[in-house]
Design a protein around this motif. Structure first.
Motif, PDB file in Angstrom:
ATOM      1  N   GLU A 122      -6.904  11.228  -4.388  1.00 55.72           N
ATOM      2  CA  GLU A 122      -8.020  10.561  -3.715  1.00 55.72           C
ATOM      3  C   GLU A 122      -7.719   9.073  -3.506  1.00 55.72           C
ATOM      4  O   GLU A 122      -8.054   8.502  -2.464  1.00 55.72           O
ATOM      5  CB  GLU A 122      -9.335  10.753  -4.495  1.00 55.72           C
ATOM      6  CG  GLU A 122      -9.443   9.998  -5.815  1.00 55.72           C
ATOM      7  CD  GLU A 122      -8.678  10.609  -6.987  1.00 55.72           C
ATOM      8  OE1 GLU A 122      -8.642   9.972  -8.045  1.00 55.72           O
ATOM      9  OE2 GLU A 122      -8.107  11.703  -6.841  1.00 55.72           O
ATOM     10  N   LEU A 123      -7.050   8.446  -4.478  1.00 55.18           N
ATOM     11  CA  LEU A 123      -6.684   7.034  -4.326  1.00 55.18           C
ATOM     12  C   LEU A 123      -5.541   6.881  -3.314  1.00 55.18           C
ATOM     13  O   LEU A 123      -5.511   5.912  -2.553  1.00 55.18           O
ATOM     14  CB  LEU A 123      -6.304   6.430  -5.673  1.00 55.18           C
ATOM     15  CG  LEU A 123      -7.439   6.294  -6.678  1.00 55.18           C
ATOM     16  CD1 LEU A 123      -6.920   5.801  -8.021  1.00 55.18           C
ATOM     17  CD2 LEU A 123      -8.520   5.361  -6.162  1.00 55.18           C
ATOM     18  N   ALA A 124      -4.632   7.837  -3.298  1.00 54.65           N
ATOM     19  CA  ALA A 124      -3.537   7.817  -2.327  1.00 54.65           C
ATOM     20  C   ALA A 124      -4.091   7.939  -0.907  1.00 54.65           C
ATOM     21  O   ALA A 124      -3.627   7.254   0.009  1.00 54.65           O
ATOM     22  CB  ALA A 124      -2.547   8.938  -2.610  1.00 54.65           C
ATOM     23  N   ALA A 125      -5.109   8.781  -0.723  1.00 52.73           N
ATOM     24  CA  ALA A 125      -5.721   8.944   0.601  1.00 52.73           C
ATOM     25  C   ALA A 125      -6.411   7.657   1.045  1.00 52.73           C
ATOM     26  O   ALA A 125      -6.344   7.283   2.219  1.00 52.73           O
ATOM     27  CB  ALA A 125      -6.718  10.091   0.573  1.00 52.73           C
ATOM     28  N   LYS A 126      -7.064   6.963   0.103  1.00 56.83           N
ATOM     29  CA  LYS A 126      -7.732   5.697   0.421  1.00 56.83           C
ATOM     30  C   LYS A 126      -6.700   4.651   0.867  1.00 56.83           C
ATOM     31  O   LYS A 126      -6.900   3.945   1.852  1.00 56.83           O
ATOM     32  CB  LYS A 126      -8.502   5.196  -0.796  1.00 56.83           C
ATOM     33  CG  LYS A 126      -9.250   3.904  -0.564  1.00 56.83           C
ATOM     34  CD  LYS A 126      -9.995   3.474  -1.833  1.00 56.83           C
ATOM     35  CE  LYS A 126     -10.777   2.203  -1.631  1.00 56.83           C
ATOM     36  NZ  LYS A 126      -9.945   1.018  -1.567  1.00 56.83           N
ATOM     37  N   GLU A 127      -5.584   4.583   0.139  1.00 57.00           N
ATOM     38  CA  GLU A 127      -4.522   3.643   0.495  1.00 57.00           C
ATOM     39  C   GLU A 127      -3.915   4.008   1.858  1.00 57.00           C
ATOM     40  O   GLU A 127      -3.596   3.123   2.652  1.00 57.00           O
ATOM     41  CB  GLU A 127      -3.433   3.630  -0.581  1.00 57.00           C
ATOM     42  CG  GLU A 127      -3.869   3.068  -1.911  1.00 57.00           C
ATOM     43  CD  GLU A 127      -4.054   1.565  -1.904  1.00 57.00           C
ATOM     44  OE1 GLU A 127      -3.237   0.852  -1.297  1.00 57.00           O
ATOM     45  OE2 GLU A 127      -5.030   1.099  -2.515  1.00 57.00           O
ATOM     46  N   ALA A 128      -3.754   5.294   2.130  1.00 51.99           N
ATOM     47  CA  ALA A 128      -3.198   5.740   3.416  1.00 51.99           C
ATOM     48  C   ALA A 128      -4.115   5.329   4.568  1.00 51.99           C
ATOM     49  O   ALA A 128      -3.637   4.936   5.642  1.00 51.99           O
ATOM     50  CB  ALA A 128      -2.982   7.241   3.406  1.00 51.99           C
ATOM     51  N   ALA A 129      -5.428   5.409   4.345  1.00 56.48           N
ATOM     52  CA  ALA A 129      -6.381   4.975   5.377  1.00 56.48           C
ATOM     53  C   ALA A 129      -6.251   3.471   5.620  1.00 56.48           C
ATOM     54  O   ALA A 129      -6.341   3.009   6.768  1.00 56.48           O
ATOM     55  CB  ALA A 129      -7.803   5.328   4.954  1.00 56.48           C
ATOM     56  N   ARG A 154       0.813  -1.202   0.000  1.00 55.04           N
ATOM     57  CA  ARG A 154       0.000   0.000   0.000  1.00 55.04           C
ATOM     58  C   ARG A 154       0.857   1.267   0.000  1.00 55.04           C
ATOM     59  O   ARG A 154       0.513   2.259  -0.630  1.00 55.04           O
ATOM     60  CB  ARG A 154      -0.964  -0.011   1.175  1.00 55.04           C
ATOM     61  CG  ARG A 154      -2.235  -0.737   0.785  1.00 55.04           C
ATOM     62  CD  ARG A 154      -2.864  -1.545   1.903  1.00 55.04           C
ATOM     63  NE  ARG A 154      -3.895  -2.409   1.362  1.00 55.04           N
ATOM     64  CZ  ARG A 154      -3.648  -3.579   0.757  1.00 55.04           C
ATOM     65  NH1 ARG A 154      -2.416  -4.012   0.611  1.00 55.04           N
ATOM     66  NH2 ARG A 154      -4.633  -4.325   0.296  1.00 55.04           N
ATOM     67  N   LYS A 155       1.973   1.240   0.707  1.00 53.84           N
ATOM     68  CA  LYS A 155       2.863   2.397   0.710  1.00 53.84           C
ATOM     69  C   LYS A 155       3.448   2.633  -0.680  1.00 53.84           C
ATOM     70  O   LYS A 155       3.600   3.781  -1.107  1.00 53.84           O
ATOM     71  CB  LYS A 155       3.974   2.218   1.750  1.00 53.84           C
ATOM     72  CG  LYS A 155       3.474   2.408   3.174  1.00 53.84           C
ATOM     73  CD  LYS A 155       4.576   2.301   4.189  1.00 53.84           C
ATOM     74  CE  LYS A 155       4.028   2.562   5.588  1.00 53.84           C
ATOM     75  NZ  LYS A 155       5.068   2.443   6.619  1.00 53.84           N
ATOM     76  N   GLU A 156       3.764   1.550  -1.379  1.00 54.74           N
ATOM     77  CA  GLU A 156       4.248   1.693  -2.756  1.00 54.74           C
ATOM     78  C   GLU A 156       3.143   2.261  -3.647  1.00 54.74           C
ATOM     79  O   GLU A 156       3.398   3.102  -4.510  1.00 54.74           O
ATOM     80  CB  GLU A 156       4.726   0.344  -3.295  1.00 54.74           C
ATOM     81  CG  GLU A 156       6.006  -0.148  -2.644  1.00 54.74           C
ATOM     82  CD  GLU A 156       6.348  -1.592  -2.989  1.00 54.74           C
ATOM     83  OE1 GLU A 156       5.579  -2.247  -3.733  1.00 54.74           O
ATOM     84  OE2 GLU A 156       7.398  -2.058  -2.516  1.00 54.74           O
ATOM     85  N   SER A 157       1.908   1.809  -3.423  1.00 58.04           N
ATOM     86  CA  SER A 157       0.773   2.321  -4.201  1.00 58.04           C
ATOM     87  C   SER A 157       0.553   3.802  -3.934  1.00 58.04           C
ATOM     88  O   SER A 157       0.252   4.565  -4.863  1.00 58.04           O
ATOM     89  CB  SER A 157      -0.500   1.546  -3.863  1.00 58.04           C
ATOM     90  OG  SER A 157      -0.390   0.207  -4.250  1.00 58.04           O
ATOM     91  N   ILE A 158       0.688   4.225  -2.687  1.00 58.96           N
ATOM     92  CA  ILE A 158       0.520   5.639  -2.335  1.00 58.96           C
ATOM     93  C   ILE A 158       1.506   6.485  -3.139  1.00 58.96           C
ATOM     94  O   ILE A 158       1.132   7.507  -3.715  1.00 58.96           O
ATOM     95  CB  ILE A 158       0.710   5.854  -0.817  1.00 58.96           C
ATOM     96  CG1 ILE A 158      -0.447   5.243  -0.042  1.00 58.96           C
ATOM     97  CG2 ILE A 158       0.871   7.343  -0.493  1.00 58.96           C
ATOM     98  CD1 ILE A 158      -0.227   5.181   1.454  1.00 58.96           C
ATOM     99  N   LYS A 159       2.752   6.036  -3.191  1.00 62.85           N
ATOM    100  CA  LYS A 159       3.769   6.783  -3.932  1.00 62.85           C
ATOM    101  C   LYS A 159       3.392   6.873  -5.409  1.00 62.85           C
ATOM    102  O   LYS A 159       3.463   7.946  -6.010  1.00 62.85           O
ATOM    103  CB  LYS A 159       5.132   6.115  -3.778  1.00 62.85           C
ATOM    104  CG  LYS A 159       6.256   6.876  -4.455  1.00 62.85           C
ATOM    105  CD  LYS A 159       7.579   6.163  -4.289  1.00 62.85           C
ATOM    106  CE  LYS A 159       8.738   6.886  -4.908  1.00 62.85           C
ATOM    107  NZ  LYS A 159       8.539   7.402  -6.234  1.00 62.85           N
ATOM    108  N   MET A 160       2.963   5.769  -5.991  1.00 63.83           N
ATOM    109  CA  MET A 160       2.599   5.784  -7.412  1.00 63.83           C
ATOM    110  C   MET A 160       1.375   6.661  -7.675  1.00 63.83           C
ATOM    111  O   MET A 160       1.331   7.398  -8.659  1.00 63.83           O
ATOM    112  CB  MET A 160       2.349   4.361  -7.907  1.00 63.83           C
ATOM    113  CG  MET A 160       3.629   3.572  -8.101  1.00 63.83           C
ATOM    114  SD  MET A 160       3.367   2.020  -8.940  1.00 63.83           S
ATOM    115  CE  MET A 160       2.975   0.976  -7.562  1.00 63.83           C
ATOM    116  N   PHE A 161       0.386   6.587  -6.788  1.00 66.47           N
ATOM    117  CA  PHE A 161      -0.810   7.409  -6.960  1.00 66.47           C
ATOM    118  C   PHE A 161      -0.469   8.901  -6.858  1.00 66.47           C
ATOM    119  O   PHE A 161      -0.976   9.719  -7.616  1.00 66.47           O
ATOM    120  CB  PHE A 161      -1.890   7.044  -5.953  1.00 66.47           C
ATOM    121  CG  PHE A 161      -2.594   5.750  -6.249  1.00 66.47           C
ATOM    122  CD1 PHE A 161      -2.920   5.384  -7.545  1.00 66.47           C
ATOM    123  CD2 PHE A 161      -2.939   4.890  -5.223  1.00 66.47           C
ATOM    124  CE1 PHE A 161      -3.577   4.195  -7.822  1.00 66.47           C
ATOM    125  CE2 PHE A 161      -3.597   3.697  -5.480  1.00 66.47           C
ATOM    126  CZ  PHE A 161      -3.916   3.344  -6.788  1.00 66.47           C
TER     127      PHE A 161
END
Length: 148
Positions: free
Chosen positions: A74-81, A60-67
């Motif tokens: 908005e997708l980065a915030a969802k992954e952070a949650a 998820r942290k990798e996804s946050i960076k990519m988003f």
């Protein structure tokens, strides 16, 4: 109480509170744990469950960076949650001082003197730090300590 039982109890709490986001994350975690058990044909203990949860957090942290790089906040915030919800079930992270002390102890214990001994040092550190520290960052610190 085992970590899996704790996850199941928190799932019930999320259901009662009608917290769909947290419920989804917990269900996803339980599903990943069951999949790992099926893949390994064994029942996971707390250490195995921590390894699965740690892997999920890392993804998820990798996804946050990519988003964020792609402008999808908005997708980065969802992954952070989701990361936040998963981290509730992981052990307290180690401080930098604790990490440095564990690295120094492992180097002394293994008798490591060069980069060739890095595998021995990481082998000692991994069980002690699983789920409590980013092993990639720890690896960099070990490399720096062995290159002195």
């Amino acid at each position: 109480m085992s970590l899996l039982d704790n996850l199941k109890d928190e799932m019930k709490v999320a259901m009662r509170a009608k917290d769909k986001d947290r419920l989804g994350v917990i269900r996803m975690a339980i599903s990943a744990i069951k999949q790992a058990e099926i893949d390994n044909k064994t029942e996971l203990n707390d250490d195995g469950i921590i390894a699965v949860l740690t892997k999920m957090v890392k993804q998820r942290k990798e996804s946050i960076k990519m988003f964020k790089d792609g402008g999808r906040d908005e997708l980065a915030a969802k992954e952070a949650a989701e990361v936040s919800a998963l981290e509730d079930f992981l052990p307290q992270p180690l401080t930098d001082a604790e990490i440095d002390q564990l690295i120094n102890d492992a180097i002394a214990q293994s008798g490591a003197t060069s980069m060739a001994d890095m595998g021995k040092v990481m082998g000692l550190l991994k069980p002690a730090m699983q789920g409590k520290a980013d092993l990639g960052a720890v690896s960099g610190k070990v490399r720096a300590a062995l290159n002195k």
